[in-house]
Design an enzyme around this catalytic site. Structure first.
Site, PDB file in Angstrom:
ATOM      1  N   MET A 100      24.714  20.494  15.344  1.00  9.48           N
ATOM      2  CA  MET A 100      24.976  20.075  13.969  1.00  9.48           C
ATOM      3  C   MET A 100      24.010  18.966  13.590  1.00  9.48           C
ATOM      4  O   MET A 100      23.976  17.919  14.237  1.00  9.48           O
ATOM      5  CB  MET A 100      26.421  19.591  13.837  1.00  9.48           C
ATOM      6  CG  MET A 100      27.460  20.641  14.127  1.00  9.48           C
ATOM      7  SD  MET A 100      29.146  20.066  13.748  1.00  9.48           S
ATOM      8  CE  MET A 100      29.300  18.716  14.929  1.00  9.48           C
TER       9      MET A 100
ATOM     10  N   ALA B 264      29.131  24.100  20.873  1.00  7.50           N
ATOM     11  CA  ALA B 264      28.596  22.963  20.127  1.00  7.50           C
ATOM     12  C   ALA B 264      27.750  22.132  21.084  1.00  7.50           C
ATOM     13  O   ALA B 264      28.270  21.527  22.015  1.00  7.50           O
ATOM     14  CB  ALA B 264      29.730  22.121  19.548  1.00  7.50           C
TER      15      ALA B 264
ATOM     16  N   GLY C  45      23.060  17.953  22.788  1.00  5.56           N
ATOM     17  CA  GLY C  45      21.862  17.514  23.491  1.00  5.56           C
ATOM     18  C   GLY C  45      22.150  16.647  24.692  1.00  5.56           C
ATOM     19  O   GLY C  45      21.242  16.267  25.423  1.00  5.56           O
ATOM     20  N   GLY C  46      23.426  16.339  24.927  1.00  5.91           N
ATOM     21  CA  GLY C  46      23.812  15.542  26.079  1.00  5.91           C
ATOM     22  C   GLY C  46      24.132  16.405  27.279  1.00  5.91           C
ATOM     23  O   GLY C  46      24.185  17.640  27.195  1.00  5.91           O
ATOM     24  N   VAL C  47      24.391  15.763  28.417  1.00  4.60           N
ATOM     25  CA  VAL C  47      24.641  16.508  29.639  1.00  4.60           C
ATOM     26  C   VAL C  47      25.954  17.287  29.559  1.00  4.60           C
ATOM     27  O   VAL C  47      26.048  18.410  30.085  1.00  4.60           O
ATOM     28  CB  VAL C  47      24.628  15.567  30.859  1.00  4.60           C
ATOM     29  CG1 VAL C  47      25.746  14.535  30.777  1.00  4.60           C
ATOM     30  CG2 VAL C  47      24.720  16.360  32.166  1.00  4.60           C
ATOM     31  N   ASP C  48      26.977  16.746  28.912  1.00  8.13           N
ATOM     32  CA  ASP C  48      28.279  17.409  28.900  1.00  8.13           C
ATOM     33  C   ASP C  48      28.227  18.751  28.175  1.00  8.13           C
ATOM     34  O   ASP C  48      28.648  19.773  28.710  1.00  8.13           O
ATOM     35  CB  ASP C  48      29.334  16.503  28.264  1.00  8.13           C
ATOM     36  CG  ASP C  48      29.616  15.269  29.101  1.00  8.13           C
ATOM     37  OD1 ASP C  48      29.457  15.344  30.329  1.00  8.13           O
ATOM     38  OD2 ASP C  48      29.993  14.237  28.522  1.00  8.13           O
ATOM     39  N   SER C  49      27.726  18.760  26.952  1.00  5.96           N
ATOM     40  CA  SER C  49      27.683  20.022  26.221  1.00  5.96           C
ATOM     41  C   SER C  49      26.677  20.993  26.837  1.00  5.96           C
ATOM     42  O   SER C  49      26.859  22.213  26.768  1.00  5.96           O
ATOM     43  CB  SER C  49      27.354  19.777  24.744  1.00  5.96           C
ATOM     44  OG  SER C  49      26.090  19.170  24.580  1.00  5.96           O
TER      45      SER C  49
ATOM     46  N   GLY D  23      31.972  20.135  24.862  1.00  6.11           N
ATOM     47  CA  GLY D  23      31.925  19.436  26.146  1.00  6.11           C
ATOM     48  C   GLY D  23      32.956  18.341  26.276  1.00  6.11           C
ATOM     49  O   GLY D  23      32.774  17.429  27.091  1.00  6.11           O
TER      50      GLY D  23
ATOM     51  N   CYS E 240      27.401   6.943  16.459  1.00  5.75           N
ATOM     52  CA  CYS E 240      26.166   7.732  16.444  1.00  5.75           C
ATOM     53  C   CYS E 240      25.286   7.454  15.235  1.00  5.75           C
ATOM     54  O   CYS E 240      24.064   7.528  15.325  1.00  5.75           O
ATOM     55  CB  CYS E 240      26.497   9.226  16.529  1.00  5.75           C
ATOM     56  SG  CYS E 240      27.304   9.922  15.061  1.00  5.75           S
TER      57      CYS E 240
ATOM     58  N   CYS F 163      35.209  13.113  12.706  1.00  5.29           N
ATOM     59  CA  CYS F 163      34.183  14.135  12.936  1.00  5.29           C
ATOM     60  C   CYS F 163      34.788  15.381  13.569  1.00  5.29           C
ATOM     61  O   CYS F 163      34.485  16.509  13.165  1.00  5.29           O
ATOM     62  CB  CYS F 163      33.079  13.559  13.818  1.00  5.29           C
ATOM     63  SG  CYS F 163      31.678  14.679  14.064  1.00  5.29           S
TER      64      CYS F 163
END
Length: 370
Positions: A45, A19, A22-26, A136, A208, A112
């Site tokens: 998603m 999943a 768009g962030g650094v973790d994922s 992430g 979000c 979520c």
């Protein structure tokens, strides 16, 4: 560098859906799995389409989907966008608004995870032939025993296990948290080592789907005047201090923005949606000795013991505190008695149970007792 809990013997050849928000973790999660030899597939998603222009503090915005696609392309892994706007509106946004309407404090991140990531997306991943779904999150799946258990992330300042109590117990075998054994600064370092485009991307801290983070205006706009519940602000004695224009503006434990003055600081003690009354009082009057949690999900038990000692968190940023949990004939309902009274225990939030760093399960706070 995958942590030991993530390394699954004989499974590296398997497909894993990641999943990607768009962030650094994922992004790092996807990169580490691809580097380890997994057949990784990225999925983002699409959760909402909003006319609001301020996407800079949200996740899953159009810019974030572009970042996720860019990272997947640089990793050489397939990437897809799944449209879950209808499910997100029904299970997260509408729930969020209704909770405030009825005087409760929602937790959209838990909703979520429960209804989208580890239900709809997990099922879709398995339908695509994947063995695992990876995210992430800063949490760990310990597979050393007879049945996998969830544990807190090594980085306690980033630990997200509180948001994950609703994962079905049987799904733990299908989930990987590649970052659970890493500190946040180690994740950033891995992002730079792997030359990931989002290595320096700032974190998102706001809700979000609420641009700018002002949830009160967001809720009021969607409720409409006919559903907003105004009322009185009173002390526990019944003395009226003032009036307010909607209970959605308040949450249990709130101190600021009450709209009344008094000779000492006041906190929201309780909210009565039946007549719109907001009860406020000094700090000590807002403490709870017990709570009742419903819709409980158990990760470490097929069926929980009738009673057991543990620690419990009643908010994400709260520290776990000692408590006695009692479960009746219905295992989805638990009574939690605190060893010491606790403040800001809010109906609508989650109560998550721990034994050390192990996540035993959790439920939704339905009522509190003084």
């Amino acid at each position: 560098m995958l942590d030991d809990d993530t390394a699954i013997s004989g499974a590296v050849e398997g497909r894993v859906v990641v999943a990607m928000s768009g962030g650094v973790d994922s992004s790092v999660a996807a990169a580490l799995l691809a580097e380890a030899g997994y057949d990784a597939v990225g999925i983002s998603m699409r959760l909402y389409a909003t006319p609001q222009e301020n996407y800079t503090k949200s996740c899953c915005s159009p810019d974030d989907l572009f970042d996720a696609r860019t990272v997947a392309s640089s990793l050489g892994i397939p990437f897809y966008v799944a449209n879950y706007q209808d499910a997100f509106k029904e299970r997260v946004i509408d729930y969020f608004i209704d909770e405030y309407r009825y005087g409760r404090t929602p937790n959209p991140c838990v909703a979520c995870n429960n209804h989208l990531k580890f239900d709809i997306l997990l099922k879709r991943s398995l339908a695509l032939g994947a063995t695992f779904l990876a995210t992430g999150h800063y949490a760990r799946i310990d597979r050393s025993g007879e049945h996998p258990v969830m544990r807190m992330g090594v980085d306690r300042t980033k630990d997200q296990s509180y948001f994950l109590f609703g994962i079905p117990r049987e799904a733990l075998n299908r989930i990987i948290f590649p970052l659970g054994g890493l500190e946040k600064d180690e994740v950033r370092a891995e992002a730079h080592r792997l030359d990931i485009e989002t290595a320096d991307k700032p974190e998102s801290h706001d809700i979000c789907f609420v641009a700018g983070g002002d949830y009160k205006d967001f809720v009021a706009e969607r409720l409409g005047k006919e559903k907003i519940q105004p009322g009185k602000i009173v002390l526990p004695s019944g003395e009226v201090l003032g009036e307010h224009d909607g209970i959605h503006n308040f949450t249990v434990g709130q101190r600021r923005g009450l709209g009344v003055s008094y000779n000492e600081p006041l906190f929201v003690h309780s909210i009565r949606p039946s007549d719109g009354t907001v009860v406020v009082g000094p700090k000590g009057s807002a403490f709870s000795t017990a709570l009742v949690a419903d819709r409980c999900n158990w990760l470490s038990f097929e069926r929980p013991p009738r009673s057991f000692e543990c620690t419990v968190k009643t908010r994400y940023h709260a520290s776990p505190v000692p408590a006695m949990v009692t479960v009746g004939d219905d295992p989805t309902i638990a009574t939690v008695e605190f060893l010491d009274p606790q403040g800001a225990v809010s109906p609508g939030q989650a109560a998550v149970f721990y034994r050390g760093d192990e996540v035993l399960g959790g439920g939704w706070i339905g009522e509190t007792r003084g």
